[in-house]
Design an enzyme around this catalytic site. Structure first.
Site, PDB file in Angstrom:
ATOM      1  N   GLU A  62     108.179 -17.895  91.432  1.00  0.00           N
ATOM      2  CA  GLU A  62     107.925 -19.284  91.177  1.00  0.00           C
ATOM      3  C   GLU A  62     107.221 -20.073  92.252  1.00  0.00           C
ATOM      4  O   GLU A  62     106.116 -20.671  92.136  1.00  0.00           O
ATOM      5  CB  GLU A  62     109.025 -20.170  90.983  1.00  0.00           C
ATOM      6  N   THR A 105     100.929 -27.247  86.658  1.00  0.00           N
ATOM      7  CA  THR A 105     102.125 -27.848  87.247  1.00  0.00           C
ATOM      8  C   THR A 105     101.878 -28.950  88.465  1.00  0.00           C
ATOM      9  O   THR A 105     102.360 -29.657  88.683  1.00  0.00           O
ATOM     10  CB  THR A 105     103.000 -26.550  87.837  1.00  0.00           C
TER      11      THR A 105
END
Lengths: 309, 309
Positions: free
Chosen positions: B129, B182
């Site tokens: 991530e 994001t």
């Protein structure tokens, strides 16, 4: 004349991470309220033992809470007479006003044959809180009425969730006899908080709730962390950090400021540890020259209780 | 040569009120990872089906997550070869990178004889991530590995709590085929939030957790409210408010933005309702001229699953 005597428990609001939303009830101390139904409409406060508080119903939290109840009750011809015994010192931060308001509405509801559900009683008692602190908060009156741990999910509309209480959870509370007004304690809070702190706080609140459901004492302990309010308010409480560190070293799961202070609470997993924590509180506070009281109590599971009827 | 094929589920992070802390796993869609142990040390990505992503391990979330795992594994002489099939579109907001990273570490852990606990695997996958979004968040990888609903109580240290999943809870997800990075979705968030909003948010997060433990669908529905992030991010998603209102009118408990968007999720208490909600999503989006996909799935209870071994 129908009469009743109830015990109304002290409560710890906020419970570290749960500012304005979580509360818990204690088995002691608590106020006592003796109340009788009367044929004369209106509310009469005959006397208040143990504290210098107004007898005039519109200036007394019990009176105001009862007035809120009576506004929703059909028969306007009934009245109440009551005597209040304050064992919870006003301004202590363990829900003194909330206990009295809660006791009054629960007692009246029983005398009237229980026309109102407990959730309604919370709303009436919140009016007492509005009188006492300027805002109709529910995080003390909800646990005082429902017992155990409670969550105030929302105020618009009022949405109270009763949370479970793990067995053998004990509370130790120290009440330093200094004055911290709820309104002052509110004023020093910032209107904005850092997003990253808010995220930490709601991670901890969520974990506290999970810990209560799982009886996971270690998780409860880890979640008793307040990165928003404690850093600001703890400066008002003598030796706060020393107290917290030493109580945790002595075995407490964790704790923090009770309500808006000045009381400080600690949770433990046995009476024995809770009493050791009480001793530690004595040791930390004795040299400070500040008067204080220490209470040791299990979590109250029932809320306001009938003593006699 | 020992080999394995695993299914790695899509996930919904945030779940309305639980920004950065709550996540849930879906039964579909999901990525598939075929992995073999190799005598040659190092990580080799043989191919990626369904998406144009780097094969170089240090630039691929699976590679980076595996590298994190291998750093903690004693025997440095083993290697891995893998083929990744992407069924979760990158950038969709339902944990595409998290699924691949989670699948890679779970597959490797099984091939190695399960030396690592699931909590450790979450940490390894978080490194994927970090590569994908610049921050090592856990709110997608935790549910991808553990299944069900998860809570990230803390990042320092990482503290993951598996939450229960009420029966018959279904998820409908619409993925509008627009790009929301994001990093962009993060940048439009404010660094500070109003205290009163933060309090509402943690009241709702606490209630969501209580609702999951109580199987209280109405409470879950009431708590699916995001007063912090949704008002800002929803402007990036076409017809967000119309979609939300119509899905709830059609019977959804509630929902919100999935992760950082652009996907939007809705929870329902039956497959039937979840499919009605899917139809509503079609009706709202069809006239917009935006391509979209809709997924209907129960909550995944197991996390990454072995398909064959």
């Amino acid at each position: 004349m129908k009469s009743i005597k109830v015990f109304a428990p002290a409560t710890v609001a906020n419970v570290a991470c749960g500012f304005d939303v979580i509360g818990l009830a204690l088995d002691n101390p608590g106020d006592e309220i003796e109340m009788s139904l009367s044929d004369t409409p209106g509310i009469k406060i005959l006397g208040i033992n143990g504290a210098d508080l107004p007898l005039e119903p519109s200036k007394n939290v019990c009176g105001v809470a009862l007035q809120a109840l009576m506004q929703k009750y059909e028969d306007k011809n009934v009245g109440f007479e009551m005597t209040i015994t304050k064992n919870i010192q006003p301004g202590s931060g363990i829900g003194s006003s909330a206990a009295s308001a809660a006791g009054a509405v629960v007692a009246a509801n029983i005398l009237l044959g229980e026309p109102f559900a407990k959730e309604k009683l919370v709303r009436f008692a919140m009016e007492g809180e509005r009188l006492a602190s300027g805002s109709a908060h529910a995080d003390n009156v909800a646990p005082a009425i429902l017992g155990g741990f409670t969550l105030v999910r929302s105020y618009t509309p009022v949405d109270i969730v009763a949370l479970p209480t793990p067995p053998n959870l004990w509370v130790t509370v120290i009440h330093p006899q200094i004055e911290v007004k709820t309104s002052d304690a509110r004023e020093i809070l910032k209107q904005k908080v850092l997003m990253k702190d808010a995220i930490k706080q709601w991670g901890n609140v969520a974990a506290l709730v999970a810990g209560l459901y799982r009886n996971d004492y270690a998780l409860i302990g880890r979640s008793l962390e307040d990165v928003i309010v404690e850093p600001v308010r703890s400066i008002l409480i003598p030796a706060f950090h020393d107290l917290k560190i030493k109580c945790k070293e002595a075995g407490a799961l964790g704790g923090g400021i009770s309500g808006s202070g000045p009381s400080v609470f600690m949770l433990s997993t046995s009476e024995e540890t809770a009493r050791i924590v009480a001793n530690v509180m004595h040791e930390v506070y004795a040299p400070l020259g500040v008067d204080f009281k220490v209470h040791v109590s299990p979590i109250n599971q029932s809320g306001v209780k009938v003593i006699s009827q």
